[in-house]
Design an enzyme around this catalytic site. Structure first.
Site, PDB file in Angstrom:
ATOM      1  N   ASP A  41       0.874  -1.171   0.000  1.00  0.00           N
ATOM      2  CA  ASP A  41       0.000   0.000   0.000  1.00  0.00           C
ATOM      3  C   ASP A  41       0.912   1.222   0.000  1.00  0.00           C
ATOM      4  OD1 ASP A  41      -1.556   2.174   0.694  1.00  0.00           O
ATOM      5  OD2 ASP A  41      -2.606   1.129   2.313  1.00  0.00           O
ATOM      6  N   ILE A  42       0.839   2.011  -1.036  1.00  0.00           N
ATOM      7  CA  ILE A  42       1.785   3.124  -1.196  1.00  0.00           C
ATOM      8  C   ILE A  42       1.641   4.171  -0.091  1.00  0.00           C
ATOM      9  CG2 ILE A  42       0.396   4.621  -2.718  1.00  0.00           C
ATOM     10  CD1 ILE A  42       3.002   4.928  -4.433  1.00  0.00           C
ATOM     11  N   GLY A  93      -9.596   4.466  -5.821  1.00  0.00           N
ATOM     12  CA  GLY A  93      -8.291   3.846  -6.030  1.00  0.00           C
ATOM     13  C   GLY A  93      -7.223   4.439  -5.137  1.00  0.00           C
ATOM     14  N   VAL A  94      -6.055   4.592  -5.695  1.00  0.00           N
ATOM     15  CA  VAL A  94      -4.918   5.055  -4.914  1.00  0.00           C
ATOM     16  C   VAL A  94      -5.120   6.508  -4.467  1.00  0.00           C
ATOM     17  CG1 VAL A  94      -3.469   5.726  -6.883  1.00  0.00           C
ATOM     18  CG2 VAL A  94      -2.402   4.948  -4.779  1.00  0.00           C
ATOM     19  N   ASP A  95      -5.779   7.295  -5.285  1.00  0.00           N
ATOM     20  CA  ASP A  95      -6.066   8.704  -4.939  1.00  0.00           C
ATOM     21  C   ASP A  95      -6.909   8.793  -3.669  1.00  0.00           C
ATOM     22  OD1 ASP A  95      -7.775  11.197  -5.043  1.00  0.00           O
ATOM     23  OD2 ASP A  95      -6.448  11.615  -6.727  1.00  0.00           O
ATOM     24  N   SER A 152      -2.515   4.774 -14.266  1.00  0.00           N
ATOM     25  CA  SER A 152      -3.478   4.545 -15.361  1.00  0.00           C
ATOM     26  C   SER A 152      -3.984   3.105 -15.501  1.00  0.00           C
ATOM     27  CB  SER A 152      -2.921   4.997 -16.733  1.00  0.00           C
ATOM     28  OG  SER A 152      -2.981   6.395 -16.871  1.00  0.00           O
ATOM     29  N   THR A 153      -3.480   2.167 -14.699  1.00  0.00           N
ATOM     30  CA  THR A 153      -3.869   0.762 -14.933  1.00  0.00           C
ATOM     31  C   THR A 153      -5.042   0.305 -14.067  1.00  0.00           C
ATOM     32  OG1 THR A 153      -2.286  -0.142 -13.332  1.00  0.00           O
ATOM     33  CG2 THR A 153      -1.509   0.143 -15.593  1.00  0.00           C
ATOM     34  N   GLY A 154      -5.637   1.235 -13.300  1.00  0.00           N
ATOM     35  CA  GLY A 154      -6.836   0.890 -12.525  1.00  0.00           C
ATOM     36  C   GLY A 154      -8.060   1.390 -13.267  1.00  0.00           C
ATOM     37  N   TYR A 200      -8.481   3.874 -15.048  1.00  0.00           N
ATOM     38  CA  TYR A 200      -8.198   4.431 -16.377  1.00  0.00           C
ATOM     39  C   TYR A 200      -7.954   3.361 -17.444  1.00  0.00           C
ATOM     40  CZ  TYR A 200      -8.198   9.356 -14.898  1.00  0.00           C
ATOM     41  OH  TYR A 200      -8.543  10.606 -14.462  1.00  0.00           O
TER      42      TYR A 200
HETATM   43  P1  ADP Z   1      -5.937   5.261 -12.518  1.00  0.00           P
HETATM   44  O1  ADP Z   1      -7.199   6.078 -12.489  1.00  0.00           O
HETATM   45  O2  ADP Z   1      -4.717   6.080 -12.918  1.00  0.00           O
HETATM   46  O3  ADP Z   1      -6.074   4.011 -13.290  1.00  0.00           O
HETATM   47  P2  ADP Z   1      -6.265   3.859  -9.950  1.00  0.00           P
HETATM   48  O4  ADP Z   1      -6.045   4.414  -8.590  1.00  0.00           O
HETATM   49  O5  ADP Z   1      -7.655   3.456 -10.324  1.00  0.00           O
HETATM   50  O6  ADP Z   1      -5.646   4.946 -10.957  1.00  0.00           O
HETATM   51  O7  ADP Z   1      -5.326   2.613 -10.157  1.00  0.00           O
HETATM   52  C1  ADP Z   1      -3.942   2.679 -10.320  1.00  0.00           C
HETATM   53  C2  ADP Z   1      -3.290   1.496  -9.660  1.00  0.00           C
HETATM   54  O8  ADP Z   1      -3.174   1.756  -8.261  1.00  0.00           O
HETATM   55  C3  ADP Z   1      -4.073   0.196  -9.755  1.00  0.00           C
HETATM   56  O9  ADP Z   1      -3.161  -0.833 -10.125  1.00  0.00           O
HETATM   57  C4  ADP Z   1      -4.600  -0.038  -8.343  1.00  0.00           C
HETATM   58  O10 ADP Z   1      -4.706  -1.411  -8.047  1.00  0.00           O
HETATM   59  C5  ADP Z   1      -3.501   0.592  -7.534  1.00  0.00           C
HETATM   60  N1  ADP Z   1      -3.804   0.978  -6.150  1.00  0.00           N
HETATM   61  C6  ADP Z   1      -4.990   1.232  -5.557  1.00  0.00           C
HETATM   62  N2  ADP Z   1      -4.825   1.558  -4.257  1.00  0.00           N
HETATM   63  C7  ADP Z   1      -3.484   1.527  -4.015  1.00  0.00           C
HETATM   64  C8  ADP Z   1      -2.638   1.745  -2.878  1.00  0.00           C
HETATM   65  N3  ADP Z   1      -3.144   2.088  -1.698  1.00  0.00           N
HETATM   66  N4  ADP Z   1      -1.293   1.595  -3.028  1.00  0.00           N
HETATM   67  C9  ADP Z   1      -0.755   1.259  -4.213  1.00  0.00           C
HETATM   68  N5  ADP Z   1      -1.492   1.045  -5.302  1.00  0.00           N
HETATM   69  C10 ADP Z   1      -2.824   1.164  -5.220  1.00  0.00           C
END
Ligand code: ADP
Length: 177
Positions: A16-17, A38-40, A123-125, A127
């Site tokens: 988890d970043i 997602g990560v945001d 971009s791989t979630g 997007y």
């Molecule tokens: P995007 O809209 O750019 O595709 P997302 O957040 O939907 O961004 O996904 C980008 C990547 O981040 C995906 O592979 C997702 O599984 C991953 N992700 C989601 N939460 C976390 C986290 N807490 N730490 C690291 N990676 C994450």
């Protein structure tokens, strides 16, 4: 998985970043810097409201670019909000925009004098960018920058699932051949 390029350690890990204690973590933001899932969502939840306040003041960021805010309550000092492309089949400039989002993140981190940086898979979630292609662009761009600049001590990709980590690992092995 880890490798050394010049004085930089390039590492791939699962996790988890938001838990990373590095100078900068990169967020997969949208162009309005409006917050999302997602990560945001995870970064804003854990980092607290100061990050969104700064994002509102900045106002937005074009696709392929990146902007920095503080890290709020995160272990990271800075959050670099990078805007990757939405994948629309691959013929709408997506590779160049993704490359640019990674490159600008590294440039902004260097401007802020960050020596360690952690990336999610941009971009791989939501997007929809196919991760095999996206991982090649991500790793190539980072490796090119490291070779040119020799500035960072640590560049880490923090992949959210074992499957994503596997893809990045295979891509890195292929690039090393
Ligand atoms: P995007 O809209 O750019 O595709 P997302 O957040 O939907 O961004 O996904 C980008 C990547 O981040 C995906 O592979 C997702 O599984 C991953 N992700 C989601 N939460 C976390 C986290 N807490 N730490 C690291 N990676 C994450």
């Amino acid at each position: 998985m880890e490798m050394k390029i010049g004085k930089t350690t390039l590492s791939l890990t699962r996790g988890d970043i938001t838990e990373e204690s590095v100078d900068a973590i990169v967020n997969a933001a949208n162009s309005r810097l409006a917050g999302g899932g997602g990560v945001d969502g995870a970064i804003h939840r854990r980092g607290g409201p100061s990050i969104m306040e700064e994002c509102r003041k900045i106002g937005g960021c074009p696709t392929g670019n990146a902007v920095a805010t503080g890290g709020g309550r995160l272990g990271a000092k800075h959050v670099i909000h990078a805007v990757g492309p939405v994948y629309r089949g691959g013929n709408s400039g997506e590779p160049e925009l993704l490359r640019s989002a990674y490159r600008r993140s590294l440039e902004v981190a260097k401007e802020k004098e960050c020596k360690s940086i952690a990336f999610p898979s941009l971009s791989t979630g939501a997007y929809g960018y196919p991760i095999e292609e996206a991982s090649r662009i991500a790793l190539e761009t980072v490796m090119d920058f490291i070779k040119e600049e020799d500035w960072f001590e640590l560049v880490r990709f923090v992949l959210f699932t074992d499957k994503d980590l596997d893809v990045y690992r295979k891509t890195l092995e292929d690039l090393g051949d």
